[in-house]
Write an enzyme that holds these catalytic residues in place. Sequence first.
Site, PDB file in Angstrom:
ATOM      1  N   HIS A 198      40.096  38.674  36.844  1.00 38.81           N
ATOM      2  CA  HIS A 198      40.108  38.551  38.296  1.00 38.81           C
ATOM      3  C   HIS A 198      39.011  37.611  38.777  1.00 38.81           C
ATOM      4  O   HIS A 198      38.009  37.366  38.092  1.00 38.81           O
ATOM      5  CB  HIS A 198      39.913  39.921  38.943  1.00 38.81           C
ATOM      6  CG  HIS A 198      38.595  40.554  38.601  1.00 38.81           C
ATOM      7  ND1 HIS A 198      37.403  40.197  39.210  1.00 38.81           N
ATOM      8  CD2 HIS A 198      38.269  41.512  37.696  1.00 38.81           C
ATOM      9  CE1 HIS A 198      36.415  40.901  38.706  1.00 38.81           C
ATOM     10  NE2 HIS A 198      36.901  41.705  37.775  1.00 38.81           N
ATOM     11  N   GLU A 232      40.089  48.164  34.382  1.00 43.27           N
ATOM     12  CA  GLU A 232      38.772  47.941  33.799  1.00 43.27           C
ATOM     13  C   GLU A 232      38.294  49.186  33.067  1.00 43.27           C
ATOM     14  O   GLU A 232      38.767  50.295  33.307  1.00 43.27           O
ATOM     15  CB  GLU A 232      37.786  47.561  34.906  1.00 43.27           C
ATOM     16  CG  GLU A 232      36.355  47.305  34.451  1.00 43.27           C
ATOM     17  CD  GLU A 232      36.214  46.179  33.424  1.00 43.27           C
ATOM     18  OE1 GLU A 232      36.753  46.340  32.308  1.00 43.27           O
ATOM     19  OE2 GLU A 232      35.529  45.181  33.722  1.00 43.27           O
TER      20      GLU A 232
END
Length: 357
Positions: free
Chosen positions: A98, A203
């Site tokens: 990201h 994550e």
Amino acid sequence: MKISLSALLGLAISAHASTIEYTTVTGYFLQDETVTDPSTFDYTAVNFGLINRTYPADKELKHHQSTTQWERFYNQVQKFNEDSPKNIEYKVLFLGRHGNGWHNSAETYYGTPAWNCYWAELNGNSTVTWFDAALTPAGEAQALVAHDFWQKLIEEQKMHTPDNYFVSPLTRTLQTANLTFNGLDLPHGSAAFAPVIKELFREGISIHTCDHRHNKSYIHSIFPHWAIESGFSEEDNLWNGVTAETSAAQDVRSTQALGEVFFGESSKKKSYVSVTSHSGEISSILRVLGHRTFSLSTGAVIPVLVKAEKKEGKATTTSVSWTASAHCTVAPITSVTACVCPSSAAPVTTPLVATGY
């Protein structure tokens, strides 16, 4: 703390099941080579790292001299799949981190020690929010760089675009995938950008609130036309603000996620896969794939050619370790190289914020 992965994620593990062995196929990308420095690697300057070379399958192309590097590489991957038995398949995973999020900026502002032991356990400060952090303007710009680079390769190298798109459920990855792929002028016959939101590509789960996702209803409200995988819980049942995944635990999760990507319906014909994720999760995926350590900067993308071999055998229930993480209850008094809590605020392992979102 040890917890069964099946109990944690609601996964059914049978007594007899197939396992998948992953191997990185080297010799095709610069990022596979030990001489390539991740800290200076710029995917837009080196054609995603694709090495300029010939392939065995070139001889089967009638006019291979006039085809582009990416066309010939795609042809080689397809040839690998055509020639392999049913239990082996090849895919190119485009692993994208990201863009810069508000949590990244906050860590830079406070310094990593203070961030880890106090500020990251809050939802934000008086200026910004970093719970399930969104992209900063700089992060949005990084995702648009990826968008423009994909478009450039489509137009100039007739590059095959992903056949499947998978996205972590955290806000910053959803935004990154949308900015990167939405609106591309895709080649005729390409798969549409129709991402699937997958819990297991998130994550690494720490006590930081940036790792705590919004609920399913919120995710659906911001991207109502995107598919959310079956079994996705309304609330985030993996984050509790007390315990954190170890690397071993995350690798078990990444292995499960990859197993849901390979060997699906018409899988060999869908050899290009995009995964928009995070630095820690991409590092975990690379470990599972047997790839060298390769850290990505925010917004960066690397492709990896993967061989997956399905093997029959007896599966065992895997137990994975999680650890309790201590943190300060007020801002640390010093944190240049290590976190030091005020003497009146000894480290605790209880959440600083409520867990319901």
